[in-house]
Scaffold this motif. Structure first.
Motif, PDB file in Angstrom:
ATOM      1  N   ALA A 214      -1.710   6.262   9.204  1.00 15.68           N
ATOM      2  CA  ALA A 214      -2.804   6.920   9.283  1.00 15.68           C
ATOM      3  C   ALA A 214      -3.271   7.722   8.296  1.00 15.68           C
ATOM      4  O   ALA A 214      -4.613   8.205   8.405  1.00 15.68           O
ATOM      5  N   ASN A 215      -2.690   8.009   7.460  1.00 15.94           N
ATOM      6  CA  ASN A 215      -2.774   8.638   6.226  1.00 15.94           C
ATOM      7  C   ASN A 215      -3.352   7.854   4.817  1.00 15.94           C
ATOM      8  O   ASN A 215      -3.684   8.628   4.113  1.00 15.94           O
ATOM      9  N   GLY A 216      -3.242   6.585   5.227  1.00 11.67           N
ATOM     10  CA  GLY A 216      -3.898   5.686   3.923  1.00 11.67           C
ATOM     11  C   GLY A 216      -5.035   4.927   4.408  1.00 11.67           C
ATOM     12  O   GLY A 216      -6.169   5.377   5.012  1.00 11.67           O
ATOM     13  N   ALA A 217      -5.088   3.845   3.813  1.00 13.19           N
ATOM     14  CA  ALA A 217      -6.218   3.077   3.699  1.00 13.19           C
ATOM     15  C   ALA A 217      -6.282   2.205   5.187  1.00 13.19           C
ATOM     16  O   ALA A 217      -7.589   1.663   5.518  1.00 13.19           O
ATOM     17  N   ARG A 218      -5.338   2.108   6.022  1.00 17.57           N
ATOM     18  CA  ARG A 218      -5.213   1.666   7.408  1.00 17.57           C
ATOM     19  C   ARG A 218      -6.052   0.350   7.364  1.00 17.57           C
ATOM     20  O   ARG A 218      -7.031   0.024   8.185  1.00 17.57           O
ATOM     21  N   ILE A 219      -5.419  -0.714   6.536  1.00 17.00           N
ATOM     22  CA  ILE A 219      -5.865  -2.068   6.558  1.00 17.00           C
ATOM     23  C   ILE A 219      -5.934  -2.685   7.822  1.00 17.00           C
ATOM     24  O   ILE A 219      -4.953  -2.477   8.568  1.00 17.00           O
ATOM     25  N   LYS A 220      -6.575  -3.949   7.837  1.00 13.22           N
ATOM     26  CA  LYS A 220      -6.612  -4.579   9.153  1.00 13.22           C
ATOM     27  C   LYS A 220      -6.926  -6.055   8.690  1.00 13.22           C
ATOM     28  O   LYS A 220      -7.108  -6.382   7.574  1.00 13.22           O
ATOM     29  N   GLN A 221      -7.089  -7.027   9.895  1.00  9.99           N
ATOM     30  CA  GLN A 221      -7.230  -8.514   9.739  1.00  9.99           C
ATOM     31  C   GLN A 221      -8.415  -8.540   8.771  1.00  9.99           C
ATOM     32  O   GLN A 221      -9.446  -8.010   9.040  1.00  9.99           O
ATOM     33  N   GLY A 222      -8.209  -9.395   7.721  1.00 11.36           N
ATOM     34  CA  GLY A 222      -9.330 -10.050   6.920  1.00 11.36           C
ATOM     35  C   GLY A 222      -9.677  -9.290   5.917  1.00 11.36           C
ATOM     36  O   GLY A 222     -10.604  -9.392   5.042  1.00 11.36           O
ATOM     37  N   ASP A 223      -9.159  -7.921   5.526  1.00 16.93           N
ATOM     38  CA  ASP A 223      -9.176  -7.188   4.429  1.00 16.93           C
ATOM     39  C   ASP A 223      -8.770  -7.659   3.227  1.00 16.93           C
ATOM     40  O   ASP A 223      -7.635  -8.077   3.033  1.00 16.93           O
ATOM     41  N   ILE A 224      -9.599  -7.590   2.296  1.00 13.92           N
ATOM     42  CA  ILE A 224      -9.003  -8.150   0.971  1.00 13.92           C
ATOM     43  C   ILE A 224      -8.521  -6.892   0.380  1.00 13.92           C
ATOM     44  O   ILE A 224      -9.367  -5.949  -0.081  1.00 13.92           O
ATOM     45  N   VAL A 225      -7.349  -6.934  -0.464  1.00 14.99           N
ATOM     46  CA  VAL A 225      -6.675  -5.833  -1.001  1.00 14.99           C
ATOM     47  C   VAL A 225      -6.182  -6.474  -2.399  1.00 14.99           C
ATOM     48  O   VAL A 225      -5.544  -7.403  -2.525  1.00 14.99           O
ATOM     49  N   LEU A 226      -6.802  -5.573  -3.260  1.00 14.71           N
ATOM     50  CA  LEU A 226      -6.492  -5.806  -4.784  1.00 14.71           C
ATOM     51  C   LEU A 226      -5.283  -5.090  -5.227  1.00 14.71           C
ATOM     52  O   LEU A 226      -5.315  -3.802  -4.978  1.00 14.71           O
ATOM     53  N   ILE A 227      -4.196  -5.720  -5.558  1.00 13.59           N
ATOM     54  CA  ILE A 227      -2.965  -5.305  -6.168  1.00 13.59           C
ATOM     55  C   ILE A 227      -2.697  -4.963  -7.357  1.00 13.59           C
ATOM     56  O   ILE A 227      -2.195  -6.035  -7.866  1.00 13.59           O
ATOM     57  N   TRP A 228      -2.682  -4.148  -7.982  1.00 10.54           N
ATOM     58  CA  TRP A 228      -2.428  -3.861  -9.315  1.00 10.54           C
ATOM     59  C   TRP A 228      -0.840  -3.956  -9.529  1.00 10.54           C
ATOM     60  O   TRP A 228      -0.176  -3.334  -8.770  1.00 10.54           O
ATOM     61  N   GLY A 229      -0.209  -4.563 -10.471  1.00 15.88           N
ATOM     62  CA  GLY A 229       1.184  -4.557 -10.632  1.00 15.88           C
ATOM     63  C   GLY A 229       1.971  -5.089  -9.452  1.00 15.88           C
ATOM     64  O   GLY A 229       2.731  -4.625  -8.960  1.00 15.88           O
ATOM     65  N   ALA A 230       1.579  -6.245  -9.037  1.00 15.74           N
ATOM     66  CA  ALA A 230       1.867  -6.689  -7.887  1.00 15.74           C
ATOM     67  C   ALA A 230       3.282  -7.360  -7.508  1.00 15.74           C
ATOM     68  O   ALA A 230       3.728  -7.786  -6.656  1.00 15.74           O
ATOM     69  N   THR A 231       3.803  -7.342  -8.630  1.00 16.25           N
ATOM     70  CA  THR A 231       5.571  -7.870  -8.673  1.00 16.25           C
ATOM     71  C   THR A 231       6.303  -6.697  -9.100  1.00 16.25           C
ATOM     72  O   THR A 231       7.512  -6.664  -9.103  1.00 16.25           O
ATOM     73  N   GLY A 232       5.727  -5.399  -9.149  1.00 17.41           N
ATOM     74  CA  GLY A 232       6.428  -4.322  -9.218  1.00 17.41           C
ATOM     75  C   GLY A 232       7.136  -4.016  -7.754  1.00 17.41           C
ATOM     76  O   GLY A 232       6.873  -4.549  -6.662  1.00 17.41           O
ATOM     77  N   GLY A 233       8.127  -2.965  -7.823  1.00 19.45           N
ATOM     78  CA  GLY A 233       8.541  -2.595  -6.499  1.00 19.45           C
ATOM     79  C   GLY A 233       7.448  -2.219  -5.337  1.00 19.45           C
ATOM     80  O   GLY A 233       7.364  -2.807  -4.462  1.00 19.45           O
ATOM     81  N   LEU A 234       6.512  -1.267  -5.722  1.00 18.46           N
ATOM     82  CA  LEU A 234       5.633  -0.884  -4.821  1.00 18.46           C
ATOM     83  C   LEU A 234       4.527  -2.066  -4.718  1.00 18.46           C
ATOM     84  O   LEU A 234       4.188  -2.511  -3.385  1.00 18.46           O
ATOM     85  N   GLY A 235       4.324  -2.811  -5.615  1.00 19.82           N
ATOM     86  CA  GLY A 235       3.273  -3.968  -5.312  1.00 19.82           C
ATOM     87  C   GLY A 235       4.126  -5.143  -4.501  1.00 19.82           C
ATOM     88  O   GLY A 235       3.110  -5.768  -3.544  1.00 19.82           O
ATOM     89  N   ALA A 236       5.078  -5.406  -4.897  1.00 22.73           N
ATOM     90  CA  ALA A 236       5.622  -6.468  -4.099  1.00 22.73           C
ATOM     91  C   ALA A 236       5.810  -6.179  -2.586  1.00 22.73           C
ATOM     92  O   ALA A 236       5.533  -7.182  -1.680  1.00 22.73           O
TER      93      ALA A 236
END
Length: 452
Positions: A214-236
């Motif tokens: 509830a404190n973040g982006a609250r993603i839902k079905q169909g949302d396109i999310v761009l992830i920088w550093g997507a193989t780092g710990g956070l990104g993965a």
């Protein structure tokens, strides 16, 4: 080897563990206050030179604390910050904490035991601990809070007394033993090994708060999310959470090798930043930022058909202006860090005229961490462990993260004598399958000579 450690390695039960005294000192990865200025004027602040492994004294136990025998831990970027003494030496955090007096004064020492992840066994509980007992298998949250502060009861991350254990406090997790508050503990996922579970909570819960809670982006079905550093710990972990939510994960990586790893994670769209002309050392003038933003936006629209609803950015200075530009009208950029620098620059016209939002996020409160940990316990999220080092080689492990030559999480064996231990639910592990549990695992650690 002390008798408690011998008993633990022999598989002792709760009663036998309790019968052994705590050792007077223990092996730990630590920094020395006397080294604080060692990198002054140096371009390459090599963390292998500042991270020491050796004996440190066992601290007294406060009533609300526990001692955990750490079977495994992992490397987070805050250990790199600590070991380079930037942006400020973390010994300053320890002094500030100690000014509270009482048990807090213990933290101001000429050494700091670092590390903000741990999986292990509870070996002692303070007099005020209610929900944990000797012998419990646990994972450790990185967040310490002041439970007597009103803001903590709204959202623990808003409290002024909130600190990151092993970074803003002493007695961290890259050690044979760790001292932490009982309110930092959660049950270890029974189907995971020590090293798998030790690389989960800090980064996964951070990603959970950023994207799902509830404190973040609250993603839902169909949302396109761009992830920088997507193989780092956070990104993965972010990739997995976007997929679980029914979203479309667009991952950006810096090499063909990392692109292959990202595909193994099941990322919907993989973009190699080099293929759009975005190097890692770009001079991001305002004009260059807009140019790269347009290139990235065109590529995302070509592959997905739309602009992203959310941008997941912990990289910082090198990407933030592009993130603000590329996110769609009404979209959100959510950030939890700045590994390439804190001084962000962006063209505010693209923010205010398009009603975009910037959301700051930091770690996760205990409820968010418990929700995230539940997903691991059910097998709906998987570890992203790539390599495992012994505690004696913690400097090499941290160096990989410092140079961004890793994928996923880099684990560190502490008291566990070998990998593969700690599983108490082999049936669930078999049902999920080893390949799914370790999508980023490499067969061997790299040649240390290559890590300059």
């Amino acid at each position: 080897m002390d008798s408690l450690t011998e008993a633990l390695l022999a598989g002792a039960g709760p009663d036998e563990i309790a019968a052994h005294d705590l050792p007077p000192d223990y092996e730990a990865a630590h920094l020395l206050a006397s080294d604080t200025g060692m990198f002054d004027g140096m371009q390459d602040k090599d963390v292998r030179k500042s991270l020491h492994v050796g004996r440190v004294p066992m601290p007294d136990l406060a009533p609300d604390e526990v001692v955990v025998a750490v079977m495994a831990s992992s490397i987070n970027y805050n250990t790199v910050w600590s070991a380079t003494f930037e942006p400020v030496p973390t010994f300053e955090f320890l002094k500030r904490h100690a000014r509270q007096g009482g048990y807090a004064a213990r933290h101001d020492l000429p050494h700091q035991v670092v590390g903000s992840d741990a999986a292990g066994i509870v070996v002692r509980v303070g007099a005020g601990v209610r929900h944990w007992k000797t012998g419990d298998h646990v994972v450790a949250s990185c967040v310490q809070v002041d439970e007597q502060e009103p803001a903590t009861h709204a959202d623990a991350m808003l409290g002024t007394g909130q600190r990151i254990w092993g970074y803003e406090t002493n007695f961290g997790g890259l050690a044979h033993y760790a001292v932490l508050r009982a309110s930092q503990l959660l049950p270890k996922p029974a189907h995971l090994t020590w090293e798998e579970s030790a690389g989960v909570l800090l980064t996964a819960a951070t990603s959970y708060r950023m994207l799902v809670g509830a404190n973040g982006a609250r993603i839902k079905q169909g949302d396109i999310v761009l992830i920088w550093g997507a193989t780092g710990g956070l990104g993965a972990f972010a990739v997995q959470m976007v997929k679980n939510a029914g979203g479309i994960a667009v991952g950006v990586v810096s090499s063909a090798t990392k692109a292959q790893a990202l595909r193994r994670l099941g990322c919907d769209v993989v973009i190699d930043r080099n293929e759009i002309g975005m190097g890692t050392d770009d001079a991001l003038t305002p004009e260059r930022t807009i140019e790269l933003g347009k290139r990235l936006g065109r590529e995302i629209r070509r592959l997905v058909g739309e602009d992203p609803h959310v941008v997941f950015d912990y990289v910082g200075r090198a990407t933030f202006g592009i993130s603000v530009f590329v996110v769609r009208k009404g979209g959100a950029v959510v950030t939890c860090g700045s590994s390439t620098g804190y001084d962000h620059h962006f063209d505010n016209r693209y923010l205010w005229m398009n009603l975009k939002r910037i959301l700051g996020s930091h770690a996760a409160n205990l409820q968010e961490q418990a929700e995230c940990n539940r997903l691991f316990r059910l097998g709906h999220l998987s570890p992203v462990l790539s390599q495992v080092f012994p505690l004696d080689d913690v400097g090499e492990a941290a160096r990989l993260v410092q140079l961004n030559r890793h994928t996923g999480k880099v684990g560190v064996l502490c008291l566990a004598p070998e990998e593969g231990l700690g599983v108490t639910d082999p049936e669930l592990r078999e049902k999920i399958g080893t390949a799914r549990l370790n999508p980023l695992r490499t067969p061997a650690a790299p040649d240390f000579a290559e890590v300059t």
